[in-house]
Design a protein around this motif. Structure first.
Motif: not given
Ligand SMILES: Cc1ncc(C[n+]2csc(CCOP(=O)(O)OP(=O)(O)O)c2C)c(N)n1
Ligand SMILES: Cc1ncc(C[n+]2csc(CCOP(=O)(O)OP(=O)(O)O)c2C)c(N)n1
Ligand code: SF4
Ligand code: SF4
Ligand SMILES: [Mg+2]
Ligand SMILES: [Mg+2]
Lengths: 583, 275, 583, 275
Positions: A218-220, A335-341, A348-355, A357-365
């Protein structure tokens, strides 16, 4: 007797129902139906399952713990046990709280066992009754439902309605059988008079029973998920199943690919075309996605990767829980590249955190990893979805159709984030050439092996990666539970166990839950690193403790490790914490 | 006629069959554009190998993916935006070795894509090792005493897996090849083109091919015949072996829905979830 | 003029020959032939190649640096350059030491360039001469050979013999062409009178020109290698090629599998059957082997994994060098299990270290990783093979046929190492049941998911893993070069670069080369951690520096990062070290 | 008659076709042993899935490998010790999904192994998702609205890839299946047996199979016929479809050399390297 036998939850003392039986007998479903009902009635619930990697037979058991206060994890000892077969009776004979009731199938086992005198053992001839009622396929889990309903003080009517709603097949036989069993219990029930005071507890507005995996899905979706690619692997599979089922309402597509390699590479294709996309698996399947994970780093593909752990290495223990994949998740991809974990510490946090993370992924490609584990993925809890959704602040999805002169996919910019465009005549004209490349490349996306270009493009990605790490500060990176006492570090489902344990511990302690694991919220953590710490995790080598020590100047007093695949019982954990504090 | 080239220096060996493929692709794309397909709607993916370099030489949007995974990447593109015409370029090592699984599943699904297989009978870019299509006895750096494996028969294999369009071209006949690519791109369903592509450095079979290629006049009447003709080892038939209409995966999945265009807004999603 | 133009190496000043041309022109082969000859004549040599990912055309260049002292890495500036084409002349016009000779193909380019006045530019009509001599396929690299032979003072006879020996095809044309070119140079040569004093240097006994990958292959074979499984990937491919070529003499089998996944799983099958086995790839291919790597941990399969890095992420830059995979190598495989990671700091060490690692793998039935990089893998140096082989102390291979009552593959033992037996009537009778399992298992190898068994088996593996880590103490875990001055940390080919740079640095410094990376030799390192350190690596984020700081209380003064895919030039590196020390 | 069982509790569903396979395997192994194959020379590998559990129930040495990789693991065993008779057990998800590539390459190489494919038309162990052999429309948890892919035809696919022995058995006919396994194990080259294995929990096709199975009387005269018969969707033919002799990979590679037996000593290696 009324007091001890009561299934009414007392302050800080959730009540627990445990249903045991063979795989295929519907133990889990019965527990979920009860949990959902309790949740609807305003109780906080936690529902968890212990099952083996087999389809029929063996021994499964499902627990429901509930209370008027939030319940963070399940208890090993129950107040009501329903044992549908002999193995269940034997296995759980000592899993009773004082004053508990243990109902068993007297057709499968004569009760001849030693028992705690405070426990009431009640045998019902469940098989014989089943034979009477059912023509063809019988469903012994109806008995479990009936017994629980009776002891919880729910009405026969509600029992019948619930069965009709939740079990589509053989409704009549099911109801007949349930009624018979319900009648048998009823006298017992009357004598203890334990009815749940209907409506006496205000309904939690919008509370719904959600598994961790459902919350992740649901978060995603909240953050715009269009595609989910996966290959089934416990305990991640139910994300695939849930999203596949939602295809028509959510307009999101969950694809069961031929392998994890296919899933991950398909996902990058969909991202390129402009779709918000996630992949998910457990450790072994995610291992197969590593090359593509690295491609996401190189191509700058926003990609959400969900890893739900089980005990390893290799195939390991398929249906149990573990936190052995921390380093694996932190350092994936050549290889070297950025990511977050990051790792959620509740459904409840699973919902917000997934959302997030997906937003951050797109913000920073960038690729991002949501790390969780079987206990959180597959257990269910009450989540006030609408409030949680409301609380989740997400950036608007950018409008990507504005045009530039010549488009360079990997344009150098101040923050290392290049403009993103999508292919197709709906998004640009014939002159728009969008080149994504797995090789090192020029800003145009064409391949290069020139010394200067390699360096420049690495610098660009590193710049972007620093921005990504910085941006995590806009979100809650750690959560602290408790306001005094020694600091206990944990992440993932261990935080749930600790929060529940806190209710039973004679000392106060503060739980520092690491939500973002990479980057570690070093600055937020400064307030907590002065004292000697306790670290709790489901790992045999203490990787979280190691990781913390690698990155903080932290004295660890005690590292509590639990690695048999089972969640902690909160009361046992409370004792371990007490020991650690006393040490 | 659009140029469709880039400013990237071409690093194929002089005489390499890949030049013929590049020309044929450009020609086919020009035909498609002439018939009204917006150039912006044509995208490519490629694997890693000499064949993959076509990515750098073609002015098309796309992904220069991982070795063996170009077809999976292409599937992901097609599903997200089914309006796109997706052409994937693979090597024999790439698509039938490392990525065999994806190739056969794409065919099984009959997803609406075109796979152009650069069959040069070896791993060109990594200095000529034997490939899944190398002949028995082929000597390369990993098989210095000769390969001890028989090659796959790509067209029969792909037909068995479910390809609804299967054809063979020859890089030295770029006009014929262009026509095959054009047909494949227009074919609704999974299209497979095996291109005989001489590798002048490691597997120079120009002469042999020139002596053995034969044109297929018509699409063979039935599957057994198609497979026998495609598998003929004395004659290398060029042309279309199979062309049939079957439901395509992207349509079965999506109907007429276009995921990347018809997305819910954040507000809509919030509302739907909350309620 | 005689002094500066001389190709005779002076103390600490190796001479460098550089040959540039198109891919496919035989530049590398020519350089190797010359390097081998110099090596045979008692010189120390280092031969390295810069090439692109293409087969014909483009620009490749190969260097040979040689001296009477060991030469650890190649130099960018040369004393003799042979440019077979225009691009080569242009590219290397400034790559000359003072007094150098730059011979070029005057048929491809008119020399009109600015040049250092101390450099002698000599144009020879190489194409025209080629046309005269060759009927069909011509070989311009013969010109390079001839020019180098002439300048080195080797005789025409030796030139002809060498060509006949090293180039099997078109021997006559090749020799005719080479002779013509040789004649052209001869007057120049005579006028500078630079002949190598034949036999004046004692032959290094048994010295042979060996690439890092050849040394790795030989080391593995020394320790008993029976099978090597791989899928070609630069810069690891030449291990496959070398071993494939040796099949008949070494009786070792190098299998080019359908993918890295196949290779790794085949390897575990061969290990099970009793064969000493290795796999190898670069980062992207090793990513695909991760699930099997984890299987090796679970099944307790001794497996040597060779990872030779190139710049990443994803496909990256195929033919250049990098050290970006340190963390990737350290933390590979889902789930927890022991492993060691080590990296050779020279070709000679590559031989002994690979042998050690394969032996350790078998002693502890564990996967092990040899991490290296393109610069070490593909460059060649003189190695005194017989001495190196002699110096390498290896345990005898145990005799595994003794019988026990009932065999349990995963028997609990004092050190966690269970007895190893092999299947087949040659190794046991019908009652011997050997079960390897990717699931968690009982000692018998049969699967389990019981709480106690999971814990016990994890404890056993962790015990074994501690033994494995401890056992690395029996080998040289760090190497220290230099006896005073600031400490500079490095691993892999960077150590070569530093050792060569030390010759040119105005300050003395000590190189601490980390041979074993996991476990870090914390105790051995105690002597070096007091002072502020310099860390040098081929990475853009400084992962070695990070890793050291995570594990040692170390102050890092300066982290020198180089990440354009090219090796350091030793003189440039010397300057960077000087700056770092001065800072 | 040896028992060949272990002390491990059997956790297959009551009525699962895997029981028939287990019995057939035991019977076939007993025949092999009776004919002089040392039991110690028979080893197994298995994938992950319900099928894979056969590893725990059979008293044979072997490797319970990774999902999809059992056949690659088996190849590694055979090469290291070609004296062993190697039998690999795979599921339809395992051998034709995750591990398709390895399965086809093992056939291509004609390496001397037997692959027993437990075709239950779904992913049993992971709760019944559709598999590469599920029929169009199959509803499982990952395809709740019905699968939109056609299944592979395993025997035609394996024959095309190069299997030199291909047969089909039925778990409910364990004697016939035992004979197939026995023949396959003795066949020199890659042997493939597709076993129709009803999954009572997710794909209970007992009745359907009982109604449609037919015995093949003889090995079909030619390949086209074999493929047509094996691909027949109305009749499920049981028996041997292909049996032919071609060079086997392990012999082409090793000749009569047995790597794990004829190893150089450390001293020999030292000497050879040093000189
Ligand atoms: C995972 C992975 N393994 C190996 C490689 C190295 N590699 C690059 S191209 C190639 C083979 C190319 O052969 P083919 O696909 O036939 O292409 P060709 O060069 O012949 O056109 C290999 C093995 C890689 N890039 N990635
Ligand atoms: C790499 C990996 N991915 C996924 C899984 C999870 N998994 C275990 S069994 C299985 C599918 C089983 O299907 P099949 O091979 O047909 O066997 P069956 O259970 O039907 O006999 C899957 C997906 C795994 N163990 N490993
Ligand atoms: S190596 Fe072969 S395939 Fe590659 S560019 Fe050269 S001729 Fe073409
Ligand atoms: S789920 Fe199906 S295949 Fe698995 S044991 Fe049960 S019946 Fe057999
Ligand atoms: Mg090729
Ligand atoms: Mg199956």
């Amino acid at each position: 007797m009324l007091q001890t036998n009561s299934l009414l939850p007392q302050m800080n003392k959730p009540k627990t129902i445990l249903i045991g039986g063979k795989a295929g007998e519907g133990v889990k479903k019965a527990a979920q139906v009860i949990a959902a009902l309790l949740c609807q009635n305003g109780y906080h619930v936690f529902q968890q399952d212990d099952y083996q990697s087999l389809i029929k037979g063996g021994h499964n058991f499902s627990g429901v713990s509930f209370a008027e206060e939030p319940v963070h994890t399940g208890y090993q000892k129950a107040d009501l046990i329903v044992s549908l077969d002999k193995r269940s009776l034997q296995t759980h004979i000592n899993d009773c709280n004082s004053g508990a009731i243990h109902c068993f199938n007297s057709d499968d086992c004569l009760q001849t066992m030693d028992q705690d005198s405070s426990v009431t053992l009640l045998g019902y001839p469940l098989n014989a009754m089943m034979k009477e009622v059912y023509s063809k396929p019988s469903n012994v889990s109806m008995a479990a439902l009936a017994i629980c309903f009776a002891w919880l003080g729910y009405s026969e009517e509600l029992l019948c309605d619930t069965i009709a709603k939740e079990f589509k097949r053989d409704v009549e036989d099911n109801i007949r059988y349930a009624k018979e069993v319900f009648k048998l219990c009823h006298p017992d029930f009357l004598s203890t008079n334990l009815s749940i005071p209907q409506n006496s507890i205000p309904l939690l507005p919008g509370a719904r029973l959600l598994s961790g995996n459902q919350a992740i899905a649901q978060g995603a979706w909240l953050a715009g998920l269009d595609f989910y690619y996966a290959y089934p692997m416990t305990p991640a599979s139910s994300i695939l199943h849930y999203l596949a089922l939602k295809q028509q309402t959510y307009k999101t597509f969950a694809i069961h690919a031929e392998s994890e390699l296919a899933a991950a590479n398909m996902a990058i294709g969909s991202v390129f075309a402009g779709a918000r996309t996630a992949i998910g698996s457990s450790g072994g399947g995610f291992a197969l996605m590593q090359e593509a994970f690295s491609l996401a780093g190189m191509a700058e593909a926003p990609l959400l990767c969900i890893v739900s752990s089980r005990p390893g290495p290799a195939t390991g223990v398929s249906t149990y829980t573990a936190q052995e994949d921390l380093m694996f998740a932190l350092y994936q991809g050549h290889g070297e590249f950025g990511r977050i974990v990051a790792s959620p510490d509740s459904a409840a946090r699973a919902l917000t955190l997934t959302a997030e993370l997906l937003s951050l992924a797109w913000e920073f490609q960038s690729p991002v990893i949501l790390l969780t584990d079987k206990h959180l993925s597959e257990s269910s809890a009450d989540v006030a979805v609408s409030q949680v959704v409301e609380s989740c602040s997400l950036p608007d999805e950018p409008n990507l159709t504005e045009s530039t002169d010549t488009y360079n996919r990997y344009e150098f910019t101040d923050n290392g984030v290049s403009p993103l465009r999508f292919p197709g005549s709906d998004f640009g004209d014939d002159s728009l050439m969008i080149k994504w490349n797995s090789h090192e490349h020029h800003p145009s996306g064409l391949r290069t092996d020139s010394s200067e270009s390699i360096k420049a493009m690495k610098d660009k990605r590193n710049l972007k990666s620093r921005g990504l790490q910085e941006a995590t500060k806009n979100y809650q990176r750690i959560a602290v539970y408790g306001d005094s006492g020694p600091v206990v570090y944990a992440y993932g489902s261990t935080v749930l166990e600790l929060r529940e344990a806190a209710k039973h511990c004679s000392y106060k302690f503060r739980i520092v839950a690491l939500i973002y694991l990479l980057p570690l919220a070093i600055d937020d953590l400064q307030d907590y690193i002065r004292d000697e710490a306790i670290v709790v995790e489901h790992s045999s080598t203490g990787t979280l403790a190691t990781y913390l020590q690698q990155n903080l100047t932290l004295k660890i007093k005690k590292s509590i490790l639990h690695y048999d695949g089972r969640p902690f019982d909160p009361i046992e954990l409370a004792l371990l914490i007490e020991e650690a504090i006393d040490a | 006629m659009r140029e469709l080239g880039t400013n990237k220096e071409n690093t194929w060996c002089t005489g390499c069959g890949n030049f013929g493929i590049l020309n044929a692709v450009k020609k086919a794309i020009n035909s498609l554009v002439a018939e009204g397909v917006p150039l912006a709607d044509i995208v490519m993916t490629s694997g890693i190998g000499c064949h993959g370099k076509i990515f750098d030489y073609l002015a098309l949007s796309g992904i220069y993916g991982l070795h063996g995974r170009a077809i999976a990447t292409a599937e992901g593109i097609k599903l997200a935006n089914p309006k796109l015409t997706v052409i994937s370029f693979g090597g024999d090592g790439d698509s039938l070795g490392e990525g065999l699984e994806h190739t056969l599943f794409a065919a099984k699904r009959n997803i609406d894509l075109t796979l152009i297989l650069h069959n040069n009978g070896n791993y060109g870019l990594t200095t000529g090792q034997f490939s899944p299509l190398s002949t028995l006895g082929y000597k390369g750096l990993s098989t210095p005493f000769g390969s001890i494996e028989n090659p796959f028969r790509p067209i029969p294999l792909l037909i068995e897996a479910g390809a609804t369009f299967a054809a063979r071209g020859f890089s030295a006949k770029p006009d014929h090849l262009a026509s095959l690519i054009h047909q494949a791109a227009l074919h609704k369903g999974f299209s497979f083109i095996e291109v005989m592509q001489p590798c002048v450095s490691y597997n120079n079979n120009y002469t042999e091919l020139n002596n053995t290629v034969k044109m297929l006049d018509i699409v063979p009447a039935n599957l057994n015949q198609a497979i026998d003709l495609a598998g003929d080892s004395d004659n290398v038939y060029l042309g279309v072996f199979v062309r049939k209409q079957l439901p395509v995966y992207n349509e079965s999945l999506l109907g007429s829905f276009i995921p990347v265009k018809e997305r819910f807004t954040l507000a809509q999603r919030r509302k739907m979830l909350g309620s």
